[in-house]
Enzyme design. Structure first.
Site, mmCIF file in Angstrom:
data_model
loop_
_atom_site.group_PDB
_atom_site.id
_atom_site.type_symbol
_atom_site.label_atom_id
_atom_site.label_comp_id
_atom_site.label_asym_id
_atom_site.label_seq_id
_atom_site.Cartn_x
_atom_site.Cartn_y
_atom_site.Cartn_z
ATOM 1 N N GLY A 104 8.470 -0.496 -4.491
ATOM 2 C CA GLY A 104 7.640 0.023 -5.575
ATOM 3 C C GLY A 104 8.326 1.226 -6.197
ATOM 4 O O GLY A 104 9.254 1.801 -5.624
ATOM 5 N N GLY B 132 7.694 4.596 -9.337
ATOM 6 C CA GLY B 132 6.778 5.264 -10.255
ATOM 7 C C GLY B 132 7.445 6.510 -10.780
ATOM 8 O O GLY B 132 8.646 6.729 -10.547
ATOM 9 N N GLY B 133 6.672 7.326 -11.457
ATOM 10 C CA GLY B 133 7.208 8.529 -12.044
ATOM 11 C C GLY B 133 7.849 9.447 -11.005
ATOM 12 O O GLY B 133 8.806 10.161 -11.287
ATOM 13 N N PHE B 134 7.341 9.385 -9.795
ATOM 14 C CA PHE B 134 7.804 10.279 -8.727
ATOM 15 C C PHE B 134 9.149 9.850 -8.148
ATOM 16 O O PHE B 134 9.849 10.623 -7.551
ATOM 17 C CB PHE B 134 6.774 10.268 -7.595
ATOM 18 C CG PHE B 134 6.506 8.875 -7.107
ATOM 19 C CD1 PHE B 134 7.324 8.282 -6.156
ATOM 20 C CD2 PHE B 134 5.469 8.114 -7.648
ATOM 21 C CE1 PHE B 134 7.100 6.988 -5.747
ATOM 22 C CE2 PHE B 134 5.249 6.818 -7.221
ATOM 23 C CZ PHE B 134 6.060 6.245 -6.277
ATOM 24 N N GLY B 135 9.473 8.545 -8.256
ATOM 25 C CA GLY B 135 10.659 8.024 -7.586
ATOM 26 C C GLY B 135 10.379 6.638 -7.060
ATOM 27 O O GLY B 135 9.674 5.855 -7.703
ATOM 28 N N VAL C 188 9.599 3.718 -3.678
ATOM 29 C CA VAL C 188 9.063 3.461 -2.346
ATOM 30 C C VAL C 188 9.919 2.388 -1.688
ATOM 31 O O VAL C 188 10.184 1.340 -2.280
ATOM 32 C CB VAL C 188 7.598 2.976 -2.410
ATOM 33 C CG1 VAL C 188 7.034 2.807 -1.004
ATOM 34 C CG2 VAL C 188 6.742 3.934 -3.216
ATOM 35 N N LYS D 123 8.088 6.833 0.821
ATOM 36 C CA LYS D 123 7.985 7.215 -0.584
ATOM 37 C C LYS D 123 8.856 8.451 -0.808
ATOM 38 O O LYS D 123 8.596 9.515 -0.223
ATOM 39 C CB LYS D 123 6.514 7.518 -0.883
ATOM 40 C CG LYS D 123 6.195 7.920 -2.295
ATOM 41 C CD LYS D 123 4.695 7.725 -2.497
ATOM 42 C CE LYS D 123 4.071 8.682 -3.471
ATOM 43 N NZ LYS D 123 2.611 8.521 -3.550
ATOM 44 N N ASP E 5 -7.840 8.816 -8.913
ATOM 45 C CA ASP E 5 -6.929 7.804 -9.433
ATOM 46 C C ASP E 5 -7.213 6.449 -8.787
ATOM 47 O O ASP E 5 -6.317 5.759 -8.317
ATOM 48 C CB ASP E 5 -5.480 8.242 -9.215
ATOM 49 C CG ASP E 5 -4.531 7.564 -10.209
ATOM 50 O OD1 ASP E 5 -5.026 6.956 -11.190
ATOM 51 O OD2 ASP E 5 -3.305 7.616 -10.000
#
Ligand SMILES: *[C@@H]1O[C@H](CO)[C@@H](O)[C@H](O)[C@H]1NC(C)=O
Ligand SMILES: *[C@@H]1O[C@H](CO)[C@@H](O)[C@H](O)[C@H]1NC(C)=O
Ligand SMILES: *[C@@H]1O[C@H](CO)[C@@H](O)[C@H](O)[C@H]1NC(C)=O
Ligand SMILES: *[C@@H]1O[C@H](CO)[C@@H](O)[C@H](O)[C@H]1NC(C)=O
Ligand SMILES: *[C@@H]1O[C@H](CO)[C@@H](O)[C@H](O)[C@H]1NC(C)=O
Ligand SMILES: *[C@@H]1O[C@H](CO)[C@@H](O)[C@H](O)[C@H]1NC(C)=O
Length: 805
Positions: free
Chosen positions: A516, A518-521, A523, A538, A634
């Site tokens: 996976g 996302g904006g954070f990096g 997984v 993550k 969220d």
């Protein structure tokens, strides 16, 4: 000399069986009131155990109101607790009854009813001339007992043709309330011989005045499990509680059931209404090791109100081979350290294996100097050596404790004390007793302190009942698997990993293991503990500002929470500039992937329902199970993860906020965050966050689940936003178009209606219109049972319609 006297006494007591033949006759059953009254309800209702509850059609002055709890815990059954009669001035219910003994149950669910707050419910209850409760603080009682609600049980001999229950608030600032009243005609359960235990160890004959009111304080199925009202004998609707929490110290003995070739045979002298066969078919004895047995007493400690007389009823039945003859198992019974019986032999008294009997004793509990007005009642069994029986052992099958109105017309005592242990613990009510045999000494003491409230014979915690009726098998209580996990609170066992550990675990953050991003990096999947545990890793790359804050928030929140329906954090790494979190691996990915039908096969309806219920439980825990409450902020289908067994786990706590305590009114103000399509419009407008914003987002999840459509569908030219799209269908009266085409023919009609109505209520425009997550959970469970029900009916119909084998 004392011994001599006791032996005589013993011989005398052995004459008792013949006396016990006398008392019972069924003629007392002539009057048959069976009234279940749902206070505050305008319609007749049927409870889960099939009882019909009458509506509250009494006319009262306008100062009394019929109200529903503002928030009803989903663990509390709706009947009779979803309505109440509430008033700041006295009010009286008058029920016409036939004369004779009545068993009365008063139901109290201390909750907020409109502007009436639970802590101000302090009142007295009288029934005709008897004072049943005085300055009764319902919320304190429930809290001390750790029950959701309180059932008080009384026996009253109705001498006039009406029973009048009067509820009187204790002060000008308090109010009185009542949720339900049961009045059941009872056969004469209190005649028969009673022996008063005095401090000179010499029981004397004791008479119970038929005009006294009597309160049930404890009713234990010793060595057995909870027996719900619907399974009681004699249609008396009593509950029987597990005795394990009241046993003193570690001396639990062993609990066991009847041999398979032993069945319970009631003798003529003992009608079945005295106690159900299930009570006699289980027992607790001291254990197989006689040397051990000789060195301890099997002891129960029951906290009772001091300053009253108590009737103790011991139920006995030998149920296992080889004990069939006299002098095989002989023991002494002590009450308050005084000898009640020396050399008691169940077979001698009852006449044989499988034959039940009971013995009544009365004990005076003098007013204690203790501040709280409670005294521990000690009941102990000890093997009798003098008779040289074959086994040094003791047995008990059931135990009831009744408070007698021996002096004055009152049964009222103190409110049980909430022990420090329970204050500010942040723990939810424990509806399910601790597992048997795993108690440590301290837990036992805790159990006893809960017992304090037994005073207020809070029959059982309700979950238990509803769960048992739902999941119960004949021989063993199976608490819902969701439930047993619900209350588990973590020890913050969060591991700290080095960067090298995690580099190794993920094969050097191998791109092939990315599951996976996302904006954070990204997984990654990986393994730790020499490949034994699969985890999700993550890794926050190039984090700054907000990103770092979110990682911290997630770490801080998740390391404190543990719940079956929340994703669990295994550990973290905070070396140099790296921020990495390590979670349980959720092998089936997220809910969104299973709805789109692109990556994975769309899920069947029943599984979707189960996932929604699981996720709702996770959110319910966040909102009500921890203090302060946690608002997720969220909630969305891609944050509901699924493990190998399809158990739903709420994930991603980066945005969560500690919410307001309590329900509804308060809120936290903060910068609006969340995901488009799931954001509560009222929150966006007012910038005020409450739990109801999660409920809104969860409503969107429900709509996605039933429609298979995403929250925001850019391809949908008519309307991108799922909530608006559903509103359009509602306006057109075309709700069937909402159903995911993959689910056609699979969803029961009533289930679909309930589910969609619930989802629409969740996405209501204002938060006051939205249900609390507990109600959402309850409605989902209802929808689930409708689905099962209709499915079963469907199958039945098929059987009739289709004659083929
Ligand atoms: C209330 O309803 C019951 C039947 O449910 C009826 O027997 C009774 O007479 C009614 N009482 C009043 C005051 O209307
Ligand atoms: C009732 O008990 C609660 C504790 O649950 C307490 O906070 C409240 O003050 C009590 N009410 C009165 C009027 O004493
Ligand atoms: C109820 O009271 C009446 C009158 O005092 C008495 O005759 C009757 O025996 C009592 N019934 C029971 C079951 O105690
Ligand atoms: C009943 O079963 C037990 C073993 O469980 C056995 O010892 C006993 O003899 C049996 N009794 C009868 C009457 O069959
Ligand atoms: C009974 O004896 C035990 C010690 O054996 C003591 O701790 C307890 O307080 C006694 N109970 C009463 C009611 O006297
Ligand atoms: C069992 O209880 C009795 C009555 O309190 C007491 O006299 C006796 O010492 C106790 N025995 C043991 C082994 O604790």
């Amino acid at each position: 000399m004392i011994t001599n006297r006791l032996c005589c006494l013993m011989d005398f007591l052995f004459l008792l069986p013949s006396l016990f033949l006398l008392p019972f006759s069924f003629s007392t059953l002539a009057s048959t009131d069976e009234l279940f009254f749902n206070c505050g309800s305008s319609i007749p209702t049927i409870s889960i155990d099939g009882r019909k509850w009458m509506e509250d059609n009494f006319s009262f002055p306008t100062t009394t109101s019929s109200l529903s709890p503002t928030y009803a815990d989903p663990n509390v059954p709706s009947i009779p607790y979803s309505t109440a009669r509430v008033s700041t001035s006295p009010f009286t219910y008058s029920f016409p009854v036939s004369p004779g003994l009545k068993l009365i149950h008063l139901h109290f669910y201390p909750a907020e009813y409109s502007h009436f707050t639970a802590v101000h419910a302090v009142f007295s209850v009288t029934c005709s001339r008897h004072t049943l409760l005085k300055n009764f603080n319902a919320s304190q009682t429930a809290e001390a007992l750790n029950f959701y609600y309180v059932i008080q049980e009384y026996w009253i001999n109705a001498s006039s043709p009406v029973l009048e229950f009067t509820f009187t608030p204790s002060s000008s600032t308090s109010h009185a309330f009542i949720n339900g009243i049961e009045i059941i005609s009872s056969p004469d359960v209190f005649s028969g011989n009673k022996w008063l235990i005095t401090n000179i160890n010499k029981p004397t004959h004791y008479l119970i005045d038929p005009n006294w009111a009597i309160q049930t304080v404890y009713r234990l199925n010793v060595g057995g499990q909870f027996i719900p009202p619907a399974e009681d004998s004699g249609r008396l609707f009593r509950s029987w509680e597990d005795d394990a929490p009241y046993i003193y110290g570690a001396g639990l003995g062993v609990s066991y059931g009847a041999d398979s070739n032993v069945s319970i045979h009631y003798p003529l002298s003992l009608p079945e209404f005295v106690a159900p066969a299930e009570v006699y078919a289980t027992a607790r004895s001291m254990g197989p090791n006689m040397r051990v047995n000789l060195n301890y007493n099997l002891t129960w400690i029951l906290s009772v109100d001091s300053g009253f007389f108590y009737l103790l009823r011991f139920h006995f039945c030998e149920i296992q081979y080889p004990i069939t003859r006299v002098n095989q198992r002989v023991f002494n019974i002590y009450i308050q350290n005084h000898t009640a019986v020396r050399g008691f032999d169940v077979i001698q008294v009852s006449g044989g294996i499988g034959v039940p009997d009971y013995k009544d004793f009365v004990v005076i509990i003098p007013k204690s100097g203790e501040l709280d007005g409670f005294t521990d009642l000690w009941i102990a069994l000890q093997p009798n050596k003098e008779h040289k029986p074959q086994f040094y052992d003791a047995i008990l099958n059931g135990l009831e404790v009744f408070k007698l109105e021996a002096h004055g017309d009152t049964l009222a005592g103190q409110n049980p004390i909430i022990t420090k242990k329970q204050i500010g613990h942040g723990e939810k009510k424990r509806p399910i007793p601790e597992p048997r045999h795993s108690k440590s000494r301290t837990q036992v003491i805790l159990g006893v302190s809960y017992g304090v409230g037994g005073l207020a014979f809070a029959l059982l915690l309700f979950v238990l009942f509803s769960l048992l009726t739902k999941y119960r098998t004949k021989s063993f209580p199976i608490p819902s698997p969701h439930h047993s996990a619900e209350v588990k609170q973590s020890s913050p066992l969060c591991r700290r990993f080095s960067f090298a550990d995690l580099e190794l675990a993920s094969n050097g953050f191998n791109e092939a293991q990315v599951i996976g991003s996302g904006g954070f990096g990204k997984v990654y999947s990986g393994t730790i503990d020499d490949g034994k545990t699969t985890v999700a890793i993550k890794r926050g790359s190039s984090l700054h500002g907000q990103g770092i804050q979110e990682f911290h928030k997630e770490l801080e929140t998740l390391s404190k929470l543990r719940h079956h329906h929340l994703v669990s954090l295994i550990g973290y790494c905070h070396d140099s500039a790296e921020m990495i979190l390590v979670y349980d691996y959720m092998s089936r990915g997220n809910l969104r992937e299973h709805l789109s039908g692109k990556k994975k096969l769309p899920l069947p309806w029943r599984r979707r329902l189960e996932i929604c219920i699981g996720a709702a439980r996770g959110l319910h825990y966040l909102h009500t199970g921890v203090k302060p409450a946690v608002i997720h902020r969220d909630v969305k289908t891609s944050n509901i993860l699924l493990d190998e067994q399809w158990v739903a786990k709420v994930a991603d706590f980066g945005l969560c906020k500690d919410g307001p305590e309590g329900q509804g009114l308060s809120h936290v103000s903060s910068a609006v965050r969340g995901t488009e399509g799931y954001m509560d419009p009222e929150y966006m407008r007012l910038m005020q966050l409450t739990e109801k914003s999660d409920v809104y987002a969860f409503g969107v999840v429900l709509l996605e689940v039933v429609s298979g459509r995403p929250a925001i569908d850019r391809a949908n030219t008519e309307e991108e936003n799922l909530v608006e799209w559903v509103r359009l269908r509602r306006r057109e009266g075309m709700m069937e178009l909402v159903l995911d085409p993959y689910l056609r023919g699979e969803v029961a009609g009533r289930c679909f209606e309930k589910f969609v109505a619930l989802a629409e209520a969740c996405v209501a425009k204002t938060r006051v219109e939205r249900p609390a997550i507990g109600n959402v959970l309850r409605e989902l469970e209802l929808a689930f049972s409708l689905q099962l029900q209709e499915h079963a009916e469907l199958e039945d119909d098929n059987v009739h319609a289709d004659p083929r084998p």
